[in-house]
Design a protein around this motif. Structure first.
Motif, PDB file in Angstrom:
ATOM      1  N   LEU A 146      57.427  76.635  22.555  1.00  0.00           N
ATOM      2  CA  LEU A 146      58.116  77.854  22.140  1.00  0.00           C
ATOM      3  C   LEU A 146      59.611  77.628  21.986  1.00  0.00           C
ATOM      4  O   LEU A 146      60.199  77.941  20.940  1.00  0.00           O
ATOM      5  N   PHE A 147      60.244  77.079  23.021  1.00  0.00           N
ATOM      6  CA  PHE A 147      61.700  76.923  22.969  1.00  0.00           C
ATOM      7  C   PHE A 147      62.118  75.755  22.091  1.00  0.00           C
ATOM      8  O   PHE A 147      63.226  75.761  21.550  1.00  0.00           O
ATOM      9  N   ALA A 148      61.242  74.764  21.927  1.00  0.00           N
ATOM     10  CA  ALA A 148      61.539  73.701  20.965  1.00  0.00           C
ATOM     11  C   ALA A 148      61.556  74.266  19.551  1.00  0.00           C
ATOM     12  O   ALA A 148      62.390  73.884  18.720  1.00  0.00           O
ATOM     13  N   ALA A 149      60.640  75.201  19.263  1.00  0.00           N
ATOM     14  CA  ALA A 149      60.598  75.825  17.940  1.00  0.00           C
ATOM     15  C   ALA A 149      61.862  76.627  17.676  1.00  0.00           C
ATOM     16  O   ALA A 149      62.435  76.562  16.572  1.00  0.00           O
ATOM     17  N   PRO A 173      55.321  83.398  14.568  1.00  0.00           N
ATOM     18  CA  PRO A 173      54.768  82.062  14.256  1.00  0.00           C
ATOM     19  C   PRO A 173      54.991  81.060  15.387  1.00  0.00           C
ATOM     20  O   PRO A 173      54.134  80.210  15.645  1.00  0.00           O
ATOM     21  N   PHE A 174      56.153  81.159  16.065  1.00  0.00           N
ATOM     22  CA  PHE A 174      56.437  80.253  17.173  1.00  0.00           C
ATOM     23  C   PHE A 174      55.498  80.533  18.337  1.00  0.00           C
ATOM     24  O   PHE A 174      54.990  79.618  18.978  1.00  0.00           O
ATOM     25  N   VAL A 175      55.285  81.815  18.617  1.00  0.00           N
ATOM     26  CA  VAL A 175      54.386  82.212  19.709  1.00  0.00           C
ATOM     27  C   VAL A 175      52.956  81.768  19.394  1.00  0.00           C
ATOM     28  O   VAL A 175      52.254  81.234  20.259  1.00  0.00           O
ATOM     29  N   GLN A 180      48.340  78.336  20.520  1.00  0.00           N
ATOM     30  CA  GLN A 180      47.279  77.469  19.995  1.00  0.00           C
ATOM     31  C   GLN A 180      47.308  76.099  20.660  1.00  0.00           C
ATOM     32  O   GLN A 180      46.264  75.562  21.071  1.00  0.00           O
ATOM     33  N   GLN A 181      48.500  75.531  20.788  1.00  0.00           N
ATOM     34  CA  GLN A 181      48.609  74.193  21.367  1.00  0.00           C
ATOM     35  C   GLN A 181      48.343  74.193  22.865  1.00  0.00           C
ATOM     36  O   GLN A 181      47.814  73.216  23.397  1.00  0.00           O
ATOM     37  N   SER A 182      48.699  75.271  23.535  1.00  0.00           N
ATOM     38  CA  SER A 182      48.472  75.314  24.987  1.00  0.00           C
ATOM     39  C   SER A 182      47.013  75.577  25.329  1.00  0.00           C
ATOM     40  O   SER A 182      46.520  75.149  26.379  1.00  0.00           O
ATOM     41  N   THR A 235      50.045  83.759  27.948  1.00  0.00           N
ATOM     42  CA  THR A 235      50.481  84.807  27.027  1.00  0.00           C
ATOM     43  C   THR A 235      51.507  85.722  27.685  1.00  0.00           C
ATOM     44  O   THR A 235      52.529  86.078  27.070  1.00  0.00           O
ATOM     45  N   SER A 236      51.264  86.083  28.934  1.00  0.00           N
ATOM     46  CA  SER A 236      52.190  86.956  29.650  1.00  0.00           C
ATOM     47  C   SER A 236      53.521  86.258  29.898  1.00  0.00           C
ATOM     48  O   SER A 236      54.596  86.864  29.733  1.00  0.00           O
ATOM     49  N   SER A 237      53.478  84.995  30.287  1.00  0.00           N
ATOM     50  CA  SER A 237      54.701  84.260  30.593  1.00  0.00           C
ATOM     51  C   SER A 237      55.630  84.176  29.395  1.00  0.00           C
ATOM     52  O   SER A 237      56.834  84.469  29.500  1.00  0.00           O
ATOM     53  N   ILE A 238      55.082  83.775  28.237  1.00  0.00           N
ATOM     54  CA  ILE A 238      55.964  83.631  27.083  1.00  0.00           C
ATOM     55  C   ILE A 238      56.388  84.993  26.534  1.00  0.00           C
ATOM     56  O   ILE A 238      57.486  85.127  25.993  1.00  0.00           O
ATOM     57  N   SER A 239      55.558  86.005  26.706  1.00  0.00           N
ATOM     58  CA  SER A 239      55.943  87.353  26.261  1.00  0.00           C
ATOM     59  C   SER A 239      57.109  87.873  27.089  1.00  0.00           C
ATOM     60  O   SER A 239      58.094  88.396  26.537  1.00  0.00           O
TER      61      SER A 239
END
Length: 264
Positions: A146-149, A173-175, A180-182, A235-239
């Motif tokens: 996410l943060f690399a994107a 798109p980054f999320v 997907q990758q995780s 999902t919750s963490s990145i949100s």
């Protein structure tokens, strides 16, 4: 059948193989291997002694405190391995882990396992450990991607904002890619379980004399629980992380990511 300490010690001689590979291919991982094996052995021995005490004590508050410690250590490990600063991300990651772990754990304790008492440490602590432990790598992958994107594809993000997209829409798109990758490793693992691999828990139960069908049922429960916990927590963490780090204008607050600032 118990494994004697002498047999366990002799079994450790199989480590000659990875040591030899390290030497032949000059991987320079000898120190890392020694530290990893030593830490694993010492930590497992200590946790074995501690769990014996924990199971014997079987106190609600002690069990809850241990769960909190597991959550804190897990969240700290996720952020450290993702090479991100702890201060702005600790709360989002801990919240994500709690949202992923607690509902699934309650369902398993109250409905499936039904131990007496319901907070029985023999069921609660190992189950929580399996669910949390298997969620760590996916959370790490998601945060890294996410943060690399955001760092590498700023033009795409800013272009979406300029065209009228909301910050949430521009970041979608980054999320999506991060999720997907995780999720990919656990999906691949689940798709091949039973044909390519037999999980450790199921193998251990069978070696311990449990009927294979019973072992299969428990393993299915564990895999489904891990998948649900993992997807919810990631999902919750990145949100929550995005909610904290994205300004209402859509600008990423890179000043809060001090590690990122130092790398840029």
């Amino acid at each position: 059948m118990d494994i004697s300490w002498l047999a366990l010690g002799l079994f450790m001689l199989v480590l000659i193989a990875p040591i030899a590979i390290n030497q032949v291919y000059q991987l320079h991982l000898g120190k890392d291997m020694a530290i990893a094996v030593t830490r694993m052995t010492v930590q497992m021995a200590l946790i074995g002694v501690y769990l014996q005490y924990l199971f014997h004590l079987d106190n609600l508050w002690v069990n809850l405190i241990w769960l909190v410690v597991m959550l804190l250590v897990g969240a700290s490990a996720i952020i450290s391995k993702a090479n991100l600063p702890k201060h702005p991300l600790m709360a989002p990651v801990i919240t994500g882990l709690i949202l992923g772990l607690v509902p699934i754990l309650l369902i398993m304790m109250l409905w499936l396992f039904q131990p007496t008492p319901i907070y029985n440490a023999q069921y609660l602590i190992p189950t929580a450990g399996m669910l949390l432990g298997n969620s760590l790598s996916s959370n790490i992958i998601a945060l890294q991607r996410l943060f690399a994107a955001f760092d590498q594809q700023q033009a795409q993000y800013q272009g979406a904002l300029a065209l009228g997209a909301t910050p949430k829409q521009a970041a979608a798109p980054f999320v999506q890619t991060a999720l997907q990758q995780s999720f990919a490793p656990i999906l691949a693992s689940m798709a091949t379980t039973g044909l390519v691999s037999l999980p450790g828990m199921m193998t251990g139960q069978i070696l311990g004399g449990v009927d294979p069908i019973i072992a299969v049922k428990y393993q299915i429960v564990i895999l489904v629980a891990i998948f649900a916990t993992l997807t919810i927590s990631v999902t919750s963490s990145i949100s929550f992380a995005l909610h904290k780090l994205l300004a209402h204008t859509g600008k990423m607050r890179f000043n809060l990511l001090t590690n990122t600032d130092n790398q840029r």
